[in-house]
Design an enzyme around this catalytic site. Structure first.
Site, PDB file in Angstrom:
ATOM      1  CE  LYS A  95      -4.034  -2.059   2.220  1.00 29.82           C
ATOM      2  NZ  LYS A  95      -5.033  -1.950   3.299  1.00 29.82           N
ATOM      3  CG  ASP A 125       5.217  -1.012  12.829  1.00 30.74           C
ATOM      4  OD1 ASP A 125       6.197  -1.287  13.548  1.00 30.74           O
ATOM      5  OD2 ASP A 125       4.081  -0.805  13.288  1.00 30.74           O
ATOM      6  CE  LYS A 327       2.902   8.349  12.009  1.00 30.37           C
ATOM      7  NZ  LYS A 327       2.274   9.443  11.225  1.00 30.37           N
ATOM      8  CG  ASP A 351       2.786  10.377   7.388  1.00 25.32           C
ATOM      9  OD1 ASP A 351       3.189   9.940   8.476  1.00 25.32           O
ATOM     10  OD2 ASP A 351       1.664  10.887   7.225  1.00 25.32           O
ATOM     11  CG  ASP A 575      -2.185  12.980  14.696  1.00 26.97           C
ATOM     12  OD1 ASP A 575      -3.196  12.708  15.385  1.00 26.97           O
ATOM     13  OD2 ASP A 575      -2.236  13.104  13.464  1.00 26.97           O
TER      14      ASP A 575
END
Length: 874
Positions: A95, A125, A327, A351, A575
Site C-alpha cells: 500500500k 513496521d 504507528k 510520513d 498525533d
C-alpha cells in the site's frame, strides 16, 4: 468586530425564534430551533480561537551568522547547530510503494543541513525484505543524487518530483556541465526505478530458488535416514520433509523479518527486531570529491562535499500477545533507537509519502527552536501540502481552510496542534518534561532540580565530558494530579523510561544540546557558543546491540511509554493527543509557513478513500471527547482559547447529528407544505440577511489574511456538509460503541499512489473510480429526498387552489442549499461514465420509501377517505 456583531445578531435571532413558535408545525419549529442553537454554539467554538491569527517569518542569514561562523571556541567554523534525527514510517510495501519511500529518503539525505548533524531512520513496521532492499538501493543511488543536488543547488531534492517538473530546468543554472550531468543522473534514476520496482519479483525468484534447494537437501537427508534405517528407497513426500518456504536475502541468509509466506517467528505480527545502518555516520570534516568527469564518473564532484548523513533501517520486534500500538508504538521505538545511536536533541517525523520540498525547511524550523524563547517551544509544525490533487480539488483534499486559517489562528494562542507529519519536536518534550519556567506562575509548586550525569554502564566514574553535560532538566508532570513529580534522584528514571542505562544517560545530553546560547538576553541555563562543534562518536557493535534491546516488544512493560512519554497510545489520532499533552504541560508550539512549501505529500483523491480518511479522523476526535484528553480537564497551564480550540476538536463530529436533521427539514417542509416559521416576516428575513452577510464578510476576511482563494473556501464548505452527513455520524456511532460496549476500532492503511509511471490520461483515474461504502447511503438519501421534495412542493403549489409561494420559496431555498453543498458528492458517484453502484440506489430508495410511508401514516392528507390497508387516499 465581525465576530462580535454576528454573535449579537445570532443571540437576537435565536431569542426571536424561541419567542415566535409555529403553531401549525410545532415539531418542525422545535427541531429547527434546536439545530440552530447547536450550530450557533459550534460556530462560536470555531470562531473564538481565530481572534489572534499571526504570520511568522525567519531570517536564515542570522541563523548562519550565529551558528556557523568561526569563533574563539570554534576556530574552524564547524557548524554549532544541534543535531536532527529524521523519522520516516512505513508499514506495508504493497500500500506504500517502496519507490515513494525511497524518494522521501533521498530528499532528506540531500537536505540543506550540516551532514554530520543529520540522521535518518526508516521504521518498517511490516518487517518486509522488500523495504529493506529498496532502502539499500536508495543508499547506493544517494551517492550520486546528493552530490548532484549540492553541486547545482537543485530544488526540489526529491528526484521523482524534480525530474517530473514541467518548467525550464535551466533557469538560474550557470554551470556549463549542468545539462550533461543532469542527463546522466536522470538516466541513472530511471535505472534505479527499474531496480526498485523489480525487487518484488527478484525476491520471489531468489526465495523460490533457495527454497527448492532446501527442500532437495531435506529430501536427501530423509532418504539417507531411511536407508540407514533399512527402509525402502524413494523420494520423501514434500509434506514429510518439514521444509518451510522462507524469504532469502541476497547474501544467501534467511530474512529475520516477515516472510512472503507467513511462518512462526516470521509473520507480520511475529518477527525479530532488526537494525541495519545503511550509511555510516559521516566524519566531522568535509570530504571534498575529486573525480573529474573524464574518468567515467557520472558527475564531477571536485570541490563538492560527498559525505552522506547516517541512514538506519529499523524494524521493531513483534510477538503475539503484545499490543504494539500501531504507528505510535513504532515512533516510540524510533525515539529510543535514535537516542542511543545519534541522540539528536530535535526530531523531525515524516510520513513515507511526504518528501522535503524545500531543502532549507529544517533550518527554518530551527530558527524558532533556537531564537529567544525557543526553549519553551515543544515542536514546530509545518503545513501539509499535497501533490496529485485534481485541479478542481473536488473533495477539498488540500484542506487549506484548516492549514492556512485554523492553524495560523492557533499559532496566535499557545500554538498549532500536531497533525502527524512535517513536525520538528524537541526531544525532551517528547520525554514528558515540562518547559523551563513552567512553574513561574505556580510558586507553590517550585522547580525541582534533576542532576543526571552521562555514565557508562560498566563504571561509576564521571568523565570530563560527562561533567560537561550535567543537566538541569525540568520536572516530569504527573498527569494524574496535575502537579510536578518529585524526581530528586535518577533512580526513578528507569521506572519511567525503561531498563536501558545507555538510554537514560542520553537524556541530559539531549537536553544540554538543545539549549539556547547562553549569550542570548534572558537566557539563564544556556550553553556556550561552539559547544556542539565537536566530532560525533563512531558507531560500534555494542551501541547497535543496545539499540536492538530497546526495540524489543517487552521493553515498554511497566514504564510510562505511551502514557506520559513519547507518542501517546489509546487513540486513532495519536498525533492530536500527543500535541495536547505537551500543551497541557505548559509548552507552546510554532506554525512555520515557508515561502516555498517545506514538505509535500499525497492524499487520497478517490471519494471512498477520502470518506474513510475523514471517518478515521472524526473517530479519533470522538475518542478524545470521551477520554481524559478532553480539553475540559486541561490544566491551568493551557490558555483559555487554546482549550476552546482543543475542545472543538473533540466536539465537531457531534454537529453531524444536527446537520443531518437540518438537511432533511427542507424536504419535510416541502412535503408537508409547512415551514420552520409561521410566515416569512420581515423580522425573520432581516435577521437571516444580517447573519448571512456577516458570515460572508468573515469568510472574505479569512480569505484575505490567509491567502486562500474563494474557490478553496467554498470547496471546504461543501465537503464539510459531505463529511458531516456521511463520515462524522458514523464516527459518533463507532465512538459510542467503543465507550459503551468496548468495541475496538480498526482502520486499514490508506494506499499511497506511486510506484509506477501512469499515463497522462490516467493521472486522476482514481478520482472517477466508484467504490461502494456504507458511508454513501445517508448523503444519497438526503439528495433524493430533497430532489423529490422540490418536485412535490412545486407541483402542489402550482395546482393548489390557494398557492402559498412564500413557504415554497423558503423550503426550496434551503433544499437548493443542501443540494449545492452535496454536488461534488453526486458528481463523484457518477464516476467517469456516470455509473453508480446499484446498491446505493437500493438502500437509498428503501429509506426514502420508509420515510414517505411513515409520514403518510403519521399525518394523512386533509380531507382524505379510507383506503386499502389502513392508508387513506384523497
Amino acid at each position: 468586530m465581525l465576530i462580535a456583531i454576528r454573535l449579537v445578531a445570532l443571540g437576537f435571532f435565536l431569542a426571536w425564534r424561541i419567542r415566535h413558535p409555529n403553531p401549525d408545525a410545532m415539531w418542525l419549529w422545535a427541531l429547527s430551533v434546536t439545530c440552530e442553537v447547536w450550530f450557533a454554539f459550534s460556530w462560536l467554538l470555531d470562531s473564538l480561537p481565530k481572534l489572534c491569527p499571526v504570520n511568522r517569518s525567519c531570517d536564515l542569514d542570522v541563523l548562519a551568522d550565529r551558528f556557523e561562523l568561526p569563533t574563539a571556541r570554534n576556530p574552524k567554523g564547524r557548524s554549532d547547530l544541534p543535531g536532527i534525527d529524521v523519522f520516516v514510517s512505513t508499514a506495508d510495501p504493497e500500500k506504500e510503494p517502496p519507490l515513494v519511500t525511497a524518494n522521501t529518503i533521498l530528499s532528506i539525505l540531500a537536505a540543506d543541513y550540516p551532514v554530520e548533524k543529520l540522521a535518518c531512520y526508516l521504521s518498517d513496521d511490516g518487517g518486509a525484505l522488500l523495504t529493506f532492499e529498496a532502502l539499500a538501493e536508495t543508499a547506493s543511488f544517494a551517492r550520486t543524487w546528493v552530490p548532484f543536488c549540492r553541486k547545482h543547488g537543485v530544488e526540489p531534492r526529491c528526484p521523482e518530483s524534480y525530474f517530473g517538473q514541467k518548467r525550464d530546468f535551466l533557469k538560474n543554472k550557470v554551470r556549463l556541465d549542468f545539462v550533461r550531468e543532469r542527463r546522466k543522473v536522470k538516466r541513472e534514476y530511471d535505472e534505479f526505478k527499474v531496480r526498485v520496482n523489480s525487487l518484488t519479483e527478484a525476491i520471489r525468484r531468489r526465495s523460490d530458488a533457495y527454497n527448492a534447494g532446501e527442500e532437495l537437501r531435506a529430501r536427501r537427508r530423509l532418504q539417507e535416514e531411511a536407508v540407514a534405517a533399512g527402509g525402502a528407497l524413494g523420494a520423501a513426500p514434500l509434506a514429510e520433509t518439514g521444509a518451510v518456504k522462507g524469504t532469502w536475502m541476497s547474501d544467501g541468509s534467511q530474512w529475520p523479518g516477515t516472510w512472503l509466506t507467513g511462518a512462526t517467528d516470521h509473520a507480520r505480527g511475529d518477527h525479530a527486531g532488526i537494525i541495519q545502518a545503511m550509511l555510516a555516520p559521516p566524519t566531522s570534516e568535509p570530504v571534498l570529491g575529486g573525480v573529474p568527469a573524464e574518468s567515467g564518473a557520472l558527475i564531477d564532484t571536485t570541490g563538492v562535499d560527498i559525505r552522506l548523513p547516517m541512514l538506519v533501517y529499523v524494524s521493531r520486534e513483534k510477538r503475539p500477545g503484545y499490543d504494539h500500538n500501531k504507528k505510535a508504538g513504532a515512533m516510540n521505538a524510533l525515539v529510543r533507537t535514535s537516542a542511543i545511536m545519534s541522540n539528536g536533541p530535535f526530531i523531525l517525523n515524516l510520513d513515507c509519502d511526504h518528501y522535503v520540498h524545500n531543502s532549507a525547511a529544517l533550518r527554518e524550523g530551527m530558527c524558532y527552536m533556537l531564537d529567544r524563547g525557543g526553549d519553551r517551544v515543544c515542536y514546530v509544525q509545518f503545513p501539509q501540502r499535497f501533490e496529485g490533487i485534481d485541479p478542481n480539488d473536488r473533495y477539498a483534499n488540500h484542506n487549506l481552510v484548516f492549514f492556512d486559517v485554523a492553524m495560523r489562528a492557533m499559532d496566535g494562542l499557545q500554538g498549532p496542534m500536531y497533525v502527524g507529519t512535517g513536525c520538528i519536536f524537541r526531544r525532551t518534550a517528547l520525554y514528558g518534561f515540562s518547559p523551563p519556567r513552567a512553574t513561574e506562575h505556580h510558586g507553590w509548586l517550585g522547580r525541582k532540580k534533576i542532576k543526571l550525569f552521562l555514565r557508562k554502564p560498566t563504571t561509576g566514574k564521571k568523565t570530563d565530558r560527562e561533567s560537561e553535560h550535567e543537566s538541569m532538566l525540568p520536572p516530569i508532570e504527573d498527569d494524574d494530579h496535575n502537579q510536578l513529580g518529585d524526581i530528586e534522584s535518577s533512580a526513578l528514571m528507569p521506572k519511567r523510561f525503561g531498563s536501558s542505562a545507555t538510554f537514560v544517560s542520553s537524556i541530559p545530553v539531549a537536553e544540554y544540546q538543545g539549549r539556547l546560547l547562553q549569550d542570548m538576553p534572558g537566557v539563564h541555563q544556556g550553553r556556550p557558543a561552539g559547544a556542539l562543534a565537536v566530532p560525533r562518536e563512531p558507531l560500534d557493535a555494542a551501541t547497535v546491540g543496545e539499540a536492538i534491546s530497546v526495540i524489543s516488544c517487552f521493553y515498554e512493560e511497566k514504564t510510562e511509554w505511551g502514557r506520559r512519554i513519547g507518542w501517546i497510545y489509546g487513540s486513532v489520532t495519536e498525533d492530536v493527543v500527543t500535541g495536547y499533552r505537551m500543551h497541557n504541560r505548559g509548552w507552546r508550539s510554532v506554525y512555520c509557513v515557508t515561502r516555498r512549501d517545506a514538505f509535500r505529500g499525497t492524499a487520497p483523491i478517490n471519494l471512498t478513500d477520502r470518506l474513510h480518511q475523514v471517518l478515521r479522523w472524526a473517530t479519533g476526535s470522538v475518542e478524545i471527547f470521551f477520554s481524559r484528553n478532553n480539553a475540559l480537564f486541561a490544566t491551568r497551564r493551557m490558555k483559555l482559547l487554546q482549550r476552546v480550540a482543543y475542545f472543538n476538536v473533540g466536539m465537531y463530529p457531534f454537529t453531524s447529528m444536527f446537520l443531518i436533521v437540518y438537511c432533511v427539514l427542507p424536504a419535510v417542509s416541502l412535503f408537508t407544505g409547512k415551514f420552520i416559521v409561521q410566515h416569512l416576516s420581515s423580522t425573520f428575513l432581516v435577521f437571516l440577511l444580517i447573519i448571512t452577510i456577516t458570515l460572508c464578510l468573515l469568510a472574505l476576511l479569512e480569505i484575505k489574511w490567509s491567502g486562500i482563494t474563494l474557490h478553496e473556501w467554498w470547496r471546504n464548505e461543501q465537503f464539510w456538509v459531505i463529511g458531516g452527513t456521511s463520515a462524522h455520524p458514523a464516527a459518533v456511532l463507532q465512538g459510542l460503541l467503543k465507550v459503551i460496549a468496548g468495541v475496538d476500532i480498526s482502520f486499514t492503511l490508506t494506499s499511497k499512489p506511486g510506484g509506477a509511471d501512469d499515463g497522462e490520461e490516467d493521472t486522476f483515474a482514481e478520482l472517477y473510480e466508484v467504490r461502494w461504502s456504507f458511508l454513501m447511503v445517508p448523503p444519497v438519501t438526503i439528495m433524493m429526498l430533497n430532489a423529490v421534495a422540490l418536485a412535490v412542493g412545486t407541483a402542489r403549489t402550482l395546482y393548489s387552489e390557494f398557492p402559498q409561494w412564500s413557504k415554497l420559496l423558503g423550503g426550496a431555498f434551503f433544499s437548493f442549499w443542501v443540494l449545492c453543498h452535496l454536488y461534488p458528492f453526486a458528481k463523484g458517484l457518477l464516476g467517469r461514465r456516470g455509473r453508480v453502484p446499484t446498491i446505493v440506489f437500493v438502500w437509498s430508495g428503501l429509506i426514502c420509501m420508509i420515510v414517505s410511508l411513515l409520514w403518510v401514516y403519521i399525518s394523512p392528507p386533509a380531507g382524505a377517505r379510507p383506503g386499502i390497508g389502513g392508508f387513506s387516499f384523497p
